[in-house]
Write a protein that holds these residues in place. Sequence first.
Motif, short mmCIF file in Angstrom:
data_model
loop_
_atom_site.label_atom_id
_atom_site.label_comp_id
_atom_site.label_asym_id
_atom_site.label_seq_id
_atom_site.Cartn_x
_atom_site.Cartn_y
_atom_site.Cartn_z
N THR A 77 0.85 -1.19 0.00
CA THR A 77 0.00 0.00 0.00
C THR A 77 0.88 1.24 0.00
O THR A 77 1.90 1.29 0.67
N THR A 102 -7.93 3.01 -1.33
CA THR A 102 -8.84 2.63 -2.42
C THR A 102 -9.22 1.16 -2.35
O THR A 102 -10.41 0.80 -2.35
N VAL A 103 -8.24 0.30 -2.28
CA VAL A 103 -8.50 -1.14 -2.27
C VAL A 103 -9.30 -1.54 -1.04
O VAL A 103 -10.20 -2.39 -1.11
N TYR A 104 -9.02 -0.92 0.08
CA TYR A 104 -9.67 -1.30 1.33
C TYR A 104 -11.12 -0.80 1.38
O TYR A 104 -11.98 -1.46 1.98
#
Length: 381
Positions: A77, A102-104
């Motif tokens: 990250t 974003t991914v989380y």
Amino acid sequence: MFVALGITLFYIIFVWFVFFKAQWLKFNVAWGIVSFWVGAHLLLIFLVALRFFQPFSADSHVVRSTIQILPKLTQPTLLTEVLVEPNTIVTKGEPLYRFDDTVYELAVKKAQAQLVGAQQNAKILEQDVIAAAEAVERAQAQLAYAQTQKARYENLVPAGGARQDELDRWNEQVTEDKALIKEAVANLEKANLALDSQIDGVNTGIIQAQAELDQAQYFLDNTTIYAPENGMIVSQQARPGLVVGDIRLGAIASFVTEDNPYILATFRQQNLKFVEVGQPVEVALDLYPGEILTGKVEAIWWATRQGQYLPSGRLPGFELPELPGRIAVQITVDVPEDRIFPAGGHAAVAIYTGQGKSFEFLRRINIRLYSFANFIRPLDI
């Protein structure tokens, strides 16, 4: 060292005054031997008393607890923001670092959708039980009708009112309907088992989906790191663009806490014979020449590395160490509010055991001489 030099100088001046200045006695070889013998024993008495009753250590340092700042993220990250300035006090809960989330956030949305699906599936299970129960009722009704028809044809066939093949068909139908009832009952039991899969009244599918949502939210929350206590980052090396995650093994920074600092002083083991917790202490911090801080003995660390053996396949070896292991003493200090108490700061420490009070003034002179000597020591101008 200062005490020994002071006692020696005082005795030399005393001998000089008696034999050479006032000439109360005539100096000769015999008096020279006596003077040396008395001086050596006088010095030894003072040094032994000070060593045991007012132990002194110049191997003392300020200790502050440090917390390793280690991001808890599941994948590489990007660090996007550094929110803390080095050497600046921050309070507990202030944000320090912020990472790309974003991914989380997507993982949280996915888990939320799965939770809604699990809640709907729980409602579907309730309807499955109702449908299975109705299927059992229908199968039972069909069996009752088939048994009625079978009994009817069993009376008609012998009297010639019906053909044998009709009776055979209803016999087969009864057998088939009994099998259908068993199948319907099994489906009902299966539906009840699925509905009864609960923990504390909550469907296990919902619990699993909620746990996955909580986990996703946990990692999303960890994309921002907050100050665990009051303290500061001393050496700020983390910069935006740094990538952290499951492939990083070390911390990105060390957080130096503000609360509960102490001094750790090491002493020769024999010097701690009379030292106990709670005894008063004087501290000469090198950062403040000419000043004496007060404190007390907080704890004695009765353990050293020389007393530890780690599990291994090797037999222990016993060799005489170059120096006997020193014992550490933890000391709390009364630090004025306008004074800095830096981690790693060097100091000299004197402990007053309460015994041999007639020698105590010498140690107090000793530590003050050490403190004032810091004005010119070391001579590296």
